[in-house]
Design an enzyme around this catalytic site. Structure first.
Site, PDB file in Angstrom:
ATOM      1  CG  HIS A  66      -7.754  -7.549   0.523  1.00 47.48           C
ATOM      2  ND1 HIS A  66      -6.418  -8.249   0.671  1.00 47.48           N
ATOM      3  CD2 HIS A  66      -7.817  -6.459   1.041  1.00 47.48           C
ATOM      4  CE1 HIS A  66      -5.787  -7.481   1.605  1.00 47.48           C
ATOM      5  NE2 HIS A  66      -6.463  -6.420   1.556  1.00 47.48           N
TER       6      HIS A  66
ATOM      7  CE1 TYR B 246      -1.280  -7.162   3.813  1.00 48.48           C
ATOM      8  CE2 TYR B 246      -2.225  -6.701   1.565  1.00 48.48           C
ATOM      9  CZ  TYR B 246      -2.349  -6.504   3.133  1.00 48.48           C
ATOM     10  OH  TYR B 246      -3.527  -6.225   3.692  1.00 48.48           O
TER      11      TYR B 246
ATOM     12  CG  HIS C 208      -9.334  -2.429   2.052  1.00 46.71           C
ATOM     13  ND1 HIS C 208      -9.737  -2.998   3.189  1.00 46.71           N
ATOM     14  CD2 HIS C 208      -8.195  -3.002   1.764  1.00 46.71           C
ATOM     15  CE1 HIS C 208      -8.893  -3.912   3.608  1.00 46.71           C
ATOM     16  NE2 HIS C 208      -7.818  -3.705   2.740  1.00 46.71           N
TER      17      HIS C 208
ATOM     18  NE  ARG D   8      -6.303 -10.028   4.892  1.00 44.43           N
ATOM     19  CZ  ARG D   8      -7.759  -9.152   4.182  1.00 44.43           C
ATOM     20  NH1 ARG D   8      -7.756  -7.872   4.501  1.00 44.43           N
ATOM     21  NH2 ARG D   8      -8.768  -9.880   4.152  1.00 44.43           N
TER      22      ARG D   8
ATOM     23  CE1 TYR E 147      -4.350  -1.660   0.731  1.00 42.25           C
ATOM     24  CE2 TYR E 147      -2.744  -3.269   1.936  1.00 42.25           C
ATOM     25  CZ  TYR E 147      -3.909  -2.855   1.212  1.00 42.25           C
ATOM     26  OH  TYR E 147      -4.978  -3.952   1.310  1.00 42.25           O
TER      27      TYR E 147
END
Lengths: 224, 197
Positions: free
Chosen positions: A151, A138, A153, A148, A99
């Site tokens: 995905h 990640y 959000h 995780r 991110y």
């Protein structure tokens, strides 16, 4: 316990879930108070069209690394009525699973052409669409090797509609060990984007992701 | 969360999911934690007593819960909510929206607002929606201590007496208030179920 609501479960292998999940059952809301729980967010968003194309930082700039994808769907309440003019905020990791958030200390590679933040509004039929890069998975818990899965959000806000959710990808090998996915059980299917072909659109593929907002006050009835 | 089996033909709701730790801070740029200002640089102010509520969100260990997304929703000083149904209500305050959103970096927050009025039979209250890493959404309502109408409020009366104290915003000075939200464990804040209710 007749007047109690759900017991929120703790996501397995999720430290924050253990620290922050209420241990008591939720309390049911008496009828006299129910409507007061549905906030009505004023809309003054001022969204630029380019905010729904997350594959570039701005129009005319180079495309980010990875597979560009389209995500589209319909916002509805549980009666199937469209939720119109709602703000959808999207955020996802880049193709490497990183991110751009200042608190992501993973050290995974950044992509100078990927911001990973977008916004759009649902239209008069409740439909929305945006474009992004298929995110990477990640390592969320290096100590136990738990990842995780890929995905995206999404936050939905507009009128009284409230939801924060995530769209997942079918067949991701890390889906089965994801703490929140485990809590969703069989209903996890609702959170998987359904792949479709996008010939000649310049994208790898599209994902259909309809969003149904639960509860009895997801939208206000129009009075006129 | 698995939903109970039902014969209803309602659509199954999409699962809510955790906020995660990386909610984009910039998405809150246009949000405000000062509900007394709808637009900057305008002389008009909302009716009512201006108050400042400081508070914090803590986890099961008493540590501040960083990175939470908080949403506040309340009636104006006359007890009127700004919903579409009330758009032409004579007591709607044109200078008050009643909705605030904030991402708290460290778990602390400050809300500047107008003390809400009583809405019908309800005691004055502020709805708090809390999104965080590790949890789905939770909701509650916060009340003001020493309000006589607390004694008859339907929501307060619906929970055990010993829990009501935990929803009370405490007065700490003239116009100053404080509340601690405990997400889990001892002295846990009572949260409500707005999906099943």
């Amino acid at each position: 316990m007749s007047n109690m609501g759900r017991q929120i479960e703790i996501g397995p292998t999720d430290n924050t879930s253990n620290e922050r999940t209420p241990r008591s059952r939720l309390h049911l809301i008496p009828e006299a108070a129910r409507a007061s729980f549905a906030p009505y967010a004023p809309y003054n968003y001022g969204i630029a069209p380019s905010e729904s194309d997350m594959t570039r930082i701005a129009a005319g700039r180079p495309r980010a690394q990875g597979d560009p994808i389209k995500v589209t769907g319909k916002l509805m309440d549980q009666f199937g009525r469209p939720i119109r003019n709602s703000l959808i905020e999207m955020w996802n990791a880049n193709k490497h699973g990183r991110y751009t958030h200042i608190e992501d200390h993973s050290g995974l590679p950044l992509d100078p052409n990927f911001l990973g933040i977008g916004r759009t509004l649902s239209d008069d039929e409740g439909n929305y669409e945006f474009w992004t890069i298929r995110p990477g998975e990640y390592l969320a818990r290096p100590d136990i090797g738990r990842y995780r899965p890929k995905h995206i959000h999404m936050s939905i806000r507009g009128g009284s509609s409230r939801m924060i959710t995530q769209m997942y990808f079918a067949g991701d090998p890390h889906n089965d060990t994801d703490p929140m996915r485990i809590l969703m059980g069989d209903n996890f299917d609702k959170n998987i984007g359904q792949e479709f072909a996008t010939p000649d659109e310049g994208f790898d593929c599209g994902y259909k992701f309809d969003i149904v907002i639960g509860g009895k006050n997801p939208t206000f009835f129009e009075t006129t | 969360m698995a939903q109970p089996e039902t014969k209803s033909n309602l659509l199954t709701a999409t699962n809510e999911d955790t906020l995660g730790p990386y909610y984009p801070i910039s998405l809150c740029d246009n949000d405000s934690m000062d509900l007394t200002v709808i637009r900057s640089g305008i002389i008009h102010k909302p009716v009512g007593e201006k108050i400042t509520i400081t508070g914090c969100v803590k986890d099961i260990n008493g540590q501040l819960a960083n990175g939470c997304l908080l949403e506040f929703w309340q009636a104006n000083a006359n007890g009127i909510y700004r919903t579409p149904d009330n758009e032409t209500h004579e007591l709607l305050d044109p200078w008050f929206n009643g909705y605030a959103r904030h991402r708290t970096k460290d778990g602390n927050f400050t809300l500047t607002t107008i003390k809400p009025g009583a809405c019908g039979e309800r005691a004055p209250n502020i709805t708090l929606t809390l999104f965080s890493d590790g949890i789905m959404r939770v909701v509650t309502q916060l009340f003001f201590e020493d309000e006589p109408s607390n004694e008859t409020d339907a929501l307060l009366l619906s929970i055990p007496e010993e829990l009501r104290e935990r929803l009370m915003i405490k007065k700490t000075g003239s116009g100053d208030y404080n509340i601690e939200i405990i997400m889990a464990g001892d002295n846990e804040t009572p949260f409500f179920d707005d999906l099943l209710s």
